[in-house]
Design a protein around this motif. Sequence first.
Motif, PDB file in Angstrom:
ATOM      1  N   THR B  61      -6.940  -9.647  -6.705  1.00 50.15           N
ATOM      2  CA  THR B  61      -8.286 -10.045  -7.037  1.00 50.15           C
ATOM      3  C   THR B  61      -8.781  -9.080  -8.112  1.00 50.15           C
ATOM      4  O   THR B  61      -7.972  -8.410  -8.745  1.00 50.15           O
ATOM      5  CB  THR B  61      -9.158 -10.078  -5.765  1.00 50.15           C
ATOM      6  OG1 THR B  61     -10.509 -10.383  -6.114  1.00 50.15           O
ATOM      7  CG2 THR B  61      -9.129  -8.766  -5.004  1.00 50.15           C
ATOM      8  N   ALA B  62     -10.074  -9.042  -8.344  1.00 44.38           N
ATOM      9  CA  ALA B  62     -10.555  -8.239  -9.480  1.00 44.38           C
ATOM     10  C   ALA B  62     -11.996  -7.828  -9.252  1.00 44.38           C
ATOM     11  O   ALA B  62     -12.685  -8.328  -8.368  1.00 44.38           O
ATOM     12  CB  ALA B  62     -10.449  -9.040 -10.784  1.00 44.38           C
ATOM     13  N   VAL B  63     -12.430  -6.909 -10.129  1.00 42.90           N
ATOM     14  CA  VAL B  63     -13.862  -6.644 -10.232  1.00 42.90           C
ATOM     15  C   VAL B  63     -14.505  -7.867 -10.872  1.00 42.90           C
ATOM     16  O   VAL B  63     -13.820  -8.814 -11.263  1.00 42.90           O
ATOM     17  CB  VAL B  63     -14.129  -5.385 -11.097  1.00 42.90           C
ATOM     18  CG1 VAL B  63     -13.504  -4.155 -10.456  1.00 42.90           C
ATOM     19  CG2 VAL B  63     -13.639  -5.573 -12.529  1.00 42.90           C
ATOM     20  N   THR B  64     -15.815  -7.857 -10.971  1.00 39.04           N
ATOM     21  CA  THR B  64     -16.497  -8.963 -11.649  1.00 39.04           C
ATOM     22  C   THR B  64     -16.045  -8.983 -13.106  1.00 39.04           C
ATOM     23  O   THR B  64     -16.241  -8.007 -13.836  1.00 39.04           O
ATOM     24  CB  THR B  64     -18.017  -8.762 -11.578  1.00 39.04           C
ATOM     25  OG1 THR B  64     -18.388  -8.675 -10.196  1.00 39.04           O
ATOM     26  CG2 THR B  64     -18.739  -9.919 -12.248  1.00 39.04           C
ATOM     27  N   VAL B 327      -5.121  -6.164  -4.143  1.00 36.37           N
ATOM     28  CA  VAL B 327      -5.079  -5.451  -5.420  1.00 36.37           C
ATOM     29  C   VAL B 327      -6.323  -5.834  -6.209  1.00 36.37           C
ATOM     30  O   VAL B 327      -6.582  -7.016  -6.443  1.00 36.37           O
ATOM     31  CB  VAL B 327      -3.814  -5.809  -6.213  1.00 36.37           C
ATOM     32  CG1 VAL B 327      -3.873  -5.233  -7.615  1.00 36.37           C
ATOM     33  CG2 VAL B 327      -2.576  -5.311  -5.460  1.00 36.37           C
ATOM     34  N   LEU B 328      -7.109  -4.832  -6.598  1.00 35.49           N
ATOM     35  CA  LEU B 328      -8.315  -5.058  -7.378  1.00 35.49           C
ATOM     36  C   LEU B 328      -8.033  -4.730  -8.834  1.00 35.49           C
ATOM     37  O   LEU B 328      -7.899  -3.560  -9.192  1.00 35.49           O
ATOM     38  CB  LEU B 328      -9.422  -4.135  -6.875  1.00 35.49           C
ATOM     39  CG  LEU B 328     -10.394  -4.700  -5.855  1.00 35.49           C
ATOM     40  CD1 LEU B 328     -11.266  -3.573  -5.309  1.00 35.49           C
ATOM     41  CD2 LEU B 328     -11.257  -5.799  -6.456  1.00 35.49           C
ATOM     42  N   VAL B 381      -9.112  -4.941   5.054  1.00 36.17           N
ATOM     43  CA  VAL B 381      -7.906  -5.024   4.220  1.00 36.17           C
ATOM     44  C   VAL B 381      -7.865  -3.774   3.332  1.00 36.17           C
ATOM     45  O   VAL B 381      -8.900  -3.282   2.876  1.00 36.17           O
ATOM     46  CB  VAL B 381      -7.938  -6.307   3.371  1.00 36.17           C
ATOM     47  CG1 VAL B 381      -6.785  -6.334   2.363  1.00 36.17           C
ATOM     48  CG2 VAL B 381      -7.893  -7.542   4.285  1.00 36.17           C
ATOM     49  N   THR B 382      -6.667  -3.259   3.086  1.00 39.45           N
ATOM     50  CA  THR B 382      -6.510  -2.030   2.307  1.00 39.45           C
ATOM     51  C   THR B 382      -6.559  -2.333   0.810  1.00 39.45           C
ATOM     52  O   THR B 382      -5.747  -3.108   0.320  1.00 39.45           O
ATOM     53  CB  THR B 382      -5.167  -1.356   2.655  1.00 39.45           C
ATOM     54  OG1 THR B 382      -5.082  -1.240   4.075  1.00 39.45           O
ATOM     55  CG2 THR B 382      -5.074   0.006   2.005  1.00 39.45           C
ATOM     56  N   PRO B 383      -7.477  -1.721   0.086  1.00 36.74           N
ATOM     57  CA  PRO B 383      -7.559  -1.992  -1.350  1.00 36.74           C
ATOM     58  C   PRO B 383      -6.637  -1.085  -2.163  1.00 36.74           C
ATOM     59  O   PRO B 383      -6.437   0.075  -1.825  1.00 36.74           O
ATOM     60  CB  PRO B 383      -9.025  -1.663  -1.676  1.00 36.74           C
ATOM     61  CG  PRO B 383      -9.422  -0.637  -0.662  1.00 36.74           C
ATOM     62  CD  PRO B 383      -8.577  -0.857   0.568  1.00 36.74           C
ATOM     63  N   ALA B 429       3.350  -1.065  -7.674  1.00 33.04           N
ATOM     64  CA  ALA B 429       4.165  -1.625  -6.593  1.00 33.04           C
ATOM     65  C   ALA B 429       4.317  -0.611  -5.459  1.00 33.04           C
ATOM     66  O   ALA B 429       4.207  -0.964  -4.276  1.00 33.04           O
ATOM     67  CB  ALA B 429       5.539  -2.043  -7.136  1.00 33.04           C
ATOM     68  N   GLN B 430       4.547   0.648  -5.820  1.00 32.74           N
ATOM     69  CA  GLN B 430       4.695   1.666  -4.777  1.00 32.74           C
ATOM     70  C   GLN B 430       3.381   1.848  -4.013  1.00 32.74           C
ATOM     71  O   GLN B 430       3.378   1.999  -2.786  1.00 32.74           O
ATOM     72  CB  GLN B 430       5.160   2.998  -5.391  1.00 32.74           C
ATOM     73  CG  GLN B 430       5.549   4.038  -4.348  1.00 32.74           C
ATOM     74  CD  GLN B 430       6.660   3.544  -3.416  1.00 32.74           C
ATOM     75  OE1 GLN B 430       7.731   3.129  -3.856  1.00 32.74           O
ATOM     76  NE2 GLN B 430       6.384   3.561  -2.105  1.00 32.74           N
ATOM     77  N   SER B 431       2.263   1.810  -4.739  1.00 32.14           N
ATOM     78  CA  SER B 431       0.964   1.929  -4.063  1.00 32.14           C
ATOM     79  C   SER B 431       0.750   0.776  -3.090  1.00 32.14           C
ATOM     80  O   SER B 431       0.191   0.944  -2.001  1.00 32.14           O
ATOM     81  CB  SER B 431      -0.169   1.920  -5.099  1.00 32.14           C
ATOM     82  OG  SER B 431      -0.070   3.049  -5.943  1.00 32.14           O
ATOM     83  N   VAL B 432       1.179  -0.422  -3.492  1.00 32.13           N
ATOM     84  CA  VAL B 432       1.030  -1.594  -2.620  1.00 32.13           C
ATOM     85  C   VAL B 432       1.914  -1.447  -1.382  1.00 32.13           C
ATOM     86  O   VAL B 432       1.496  -1.744  -0.252  1.00 32.13           O
ATOM     87  CB  VAL B 432       1.348  -2.885  -3.415  1.00 32.13           C
ATOM     88  CG1 VAL B 432       1.547  -4.068  -2.472  1.00 32.13           C
ATOM     89  CG2 VAL B 432       0.232  -3.169  -4.423  1.00 32.13           C
ATOM     90  N   ILE B 433       3.135  -0.968  -1.589  1.00 38.33           N
ATOM     91  CA  ILE B 433       4.030  -0.746  -0.445  1.00 38.33           C
ATOM     92  C   ILE B 433       3.385   0.237   0.533  1.00 38.33           C
ATOM     93  O   ILE B 433       3.360   0.009   1.753  1.00 38.33           O
ATOM     94  CB  ILE B 433       5.405  -0.223  -0.920  1.00 38.33           C
ATOM     95  CG1 ILE B 433       6.140  -1.320  -1.692  1.00 38.33           C
ATOM     96  CG2 ILE B 433       6.238   0.279   0.253  1.00 38.33           C
ATOM     97  CD1 ILE B 433       7.425  -0.857  -2.380  1.00 38.33           C
TER      98      ILE B 433
END
Lengths: 564, 564
Positions: B61-64, B327-328, B381-383, B429-433
């Motif tokens: 997703t994203a910021v505005t 993911v923002l 949910v973890t951002p 990718a590592q941060s998401v993992i």
Amino acid sequence: MNRSPLSDLDIARAADLWPVQRVAEAAGIAVEALEPYGHYAAKVDPQQVQGAARAKVVVVTAVTPTPLGEGKTTTAVGLAQGLAQLGQQAVLTLRQPSLGPTFGVKGGAAGGGYSQVVPMETLNLHLTGDFHAVTSAHNLLAAMTDNHIFHGNALNIDPQTVTWRRVMDMNDRSLRSVVTGLGAPQDGIPRQTGFDITAASEVMVILSLCTSLQDLRQRLGRLVVGFTYAGDPVTAEALGAAGAMTVLLKEAVKPNLMQTLEHTPALIHAGPFGNIATGNSSVVADLLAARLGDYLITEAGFGADMGAERFFNVKCRISGLRPDAAVLVVTVRALKTHSGRYKVTPGKPLPPAMLAENPDDVRAGADNLRKHIQIVQSFGVTPVVAVNVFPGDFPSEHAVIHEVAQAAGARVALATHVTQGGQGALELAQSVIDACKEPGDFRFTYPSEWSLVQKLEAVAQQVYGAGSIELSSAARRDLKRFEALGYGHFPVVIAKTHLSLTSDPQQRGAPTDWTLPVREVRAAVGAGYIYAICGDMRTMPGLSASPAAERIDIDENGEIVGLF
Amino acid sequence: MNRSPLSDLDIARAADLWPVQRVAEAAGIAVEALEPYGHYAAKVDPQQVQGAARAKVVVVTAVTPTPLGEGKTTTAVGLAQGLAQLGQQAVLTLRQPSLGPTFGVKGGAAGGGYSQVVPMETLNLHLTGDFHAVTSAHNLLAAMTDNHIFHGNALNIDPQTVTWRRVMDMNDRSLRSVVTGLGAPQDGIPRQTGFDITAASEVMVILSLCTSLQDLRQRLGRLVVGFTYAGDPVTAEALGAAGAMTVLLKEAVKPNLMQTLEHTPALIHAGPFGNIATGNSSVVADLLAARLGDYLITEAGFGADMGAERFFNVKCRISGLRPDAAVLVVTVRALKTHSGRYKVTPGKPLPPAMLAENPDDVRAGADNLRKHIQIVQSFGVTPVVAVNVFPGDFPSEHAVIHEVAQAAGARVALATHVTQGGQGALELAQSVIDACKEPGDFRFTYPSEWSLVQKLEAVAQQVYGAGSIELSSAARRDLKRFEALGYGHFPVVIAKTHLSLTSDPQQRGAPTDWTLPVREVRAAVGAGYIYAICGDMRTMPGLSASPAAERIDIDENGEIVGLF
């Protein structure tokens, strides 16, 4: 003879289908040329297929049909299967059915009985999306036309002259006549217009008549959407739309390979209306099939006065193919109807008296058959009469057809392909092989140089059997205008009823000394013909009080029911 | 860092594509489940894929965003490629682009640079025809509704209450407001109505929210087209249309397999509008991807207040999937815009002052990022904040984003996937993992049992940061009516601008203590939600004075030019 107790759908479902790759291999199509869409249909790239045209060209046409149709598609499929059983490489080219009628009255169109193109569901629903691509390309041009007028109208388009409508592949009477551009100022310019069914789109005719992607691009560019205030034509090229339209049609220009119940290759491609348009499958598919097969079997819509006349005078003029034989499908019921003694109504059973043995009725309607044989002969093409045998027919009735056809110089064969598949079309296939051995003498009804009026007269008199034509003053004026605009070399398409050789759907048999009234003429500049409107031409069908769609569903296993 | 000098199209054209069969094999999809459409796309039958859901679920997703967009699709693609480079089985689920915008303003949508789904042409033109199938199904219901009224109106439909419009996958402002059924008596009943773009069709939302073909059938049956004179809802089931609509969508309900530039499998499926609809790809594709991959990466339209909120509250409520991380996507330009100091206009260059090094501008707009982090956290949910790096960014500006994100409790990673592909997304990718290893605590904003007003208030206050909502009297009345009709258990979708956290597109940053005005509420009974209209919602875009279509064409080799 009895029809199989199995329904068309039962037969199609029980079919042992080949993967489309195997159909292609058997047809001599290399794997590089093939783009599968699911397991049983594929796009074929004609540029990836080598070789020169070699096939004998056979068009399947018919006598003037009843509103029920006389089985041309089925006969074309059966004939191709029969030729294959005789060891010939036969390739079918057929039109893609329209979604509109599928959900309207008639259910699916794929032949019938043991002479079908399969899978029915694929053929009748979306296929590879060509009709949708035509819809998108057509409507993009409409949107860009209105958008141009909205954003300042630099081309000076007179909105009242815009003849480019929108299209939808749907039977929807509410869209025949609409006003668009209502609402607020940013919602466009109000304009009276309407929607036709996609099969009636000039883009569909262009798809069917172009010879290549580049030719498609050129023809789209020539499309005329309306006129400037000064009276000059406004083209899709001038609007900057033709390139994007071509891109939308880039895959659609490739024919679709399917198979018959006996694995004969069938190229399904394009589906222009049979009344105001040409009613024939594509030139691209014909040119491809002519390189693949010993025999190219194609079907032309309605009777020989309609689809076959356009096949000869319009389609073959573009493709350069020279037809060798024409199969004239005839039924006992059609000729009985041409006696003028019975009235056949779609959705109702035949009048019981029509079902009795009555060779005299057949004889009384035989003028229609004689006339259609003569039409085929007038093009220098060898006719073969195919009697599409129905379970209730009597040998005495078939004998009359034999006698009439032979007296007119035509071969004749009984065909039972509906109940027996290719095996039931062996006699027909052999007759077609024999007919194709006769020396060819193909000729058009008129040369391109003739005036448009001369061309209309030639078709009316030499093909339809009219005594004369009567042009409205508007038609006369517009024909002159079209010639001044440089459209004089175009062939002509006469939009009239298919239910009579005349322009009056009530006239049976083969009337002579009648007058064809030409109310209006229009130019299909992209497709490349002038069409004359003779009678009421519906370009957007409606749904009945009980449309077929109401009976179509999925069952608990997710299988389609009610489509046929 | 510099962007590659190659254009997106150059990169896509130079790509070494795998045949779709190889993509499928690598993704663990058996050949029986695969129906190829051309060489590089295929339908996947979810019923032919075994196994239980096992993937970690990550929504991008994203910021505005600014009106230019901040690169969510590209980031989703890059992340999936990065995960694959780290040895993870990643599967993407994305929306199919609409033809309308492709020929309107923005050209193709497929990611960008070295993070694209390919082939672009296939993705942006027709794909496997799903949008066309939605158009057909939607318009069949419209035709059957008008047809029912025309043929005696046995259901007593009040024509003035018919809210079911027609759709077309086209930017065509002239169709926003039309009158249909004009002409002669046999041409239907005159009615004021209009067309929406296909992406705005409730059928599209149903395709995206259904869990199976049978669920699709049930939801289509529940579609409400209008009301009887007595005020009772009239459904597609009552009109006998739902079965035929399902048959038209039978193939469309299967997700489409494509690949990224690094061969990561991408399921492209459905494309509902992000304003009045859910703005997410399909539940069917998510459920399939969750069985295939270690990581399901999906994108939700617009900012976290819009697509992600609906992903959590609507889509996950139906799919049963529990998201692990969000993911923002953030850009320097977006946060600079949220400072309120700059105005970004599509089609114009950024204001030159925005391109100068100015970390203070970023800090001044950081409230928007903080708020979006909080939105994600509010769902348990973890951002993970992904900085989509642009060539003109400065390290000092990135440092501000790092500081803000970490202070708000979010992981943060710089991502250069546009210029470097998956290699540029390894940190992300590592941060998401890592984020996915945190214990999950997923929760909806509201339970289904709450009243509709309570649900609207909860989203406005807890997600958007509004102080209160203000219901028009019509909205208040209709919410009561919807509850009386049994729609009270539905989740809600709030249709507001995506350019602000508020309902006013001019408001930057993260305003508080504002009031959300609910002008109107509508029920999407087939899709299964109530939507509230807060502001002007355009459901049929128009073309600009110089639409993209004018630059799209084929070249002399038949190759597409100008699409991107």
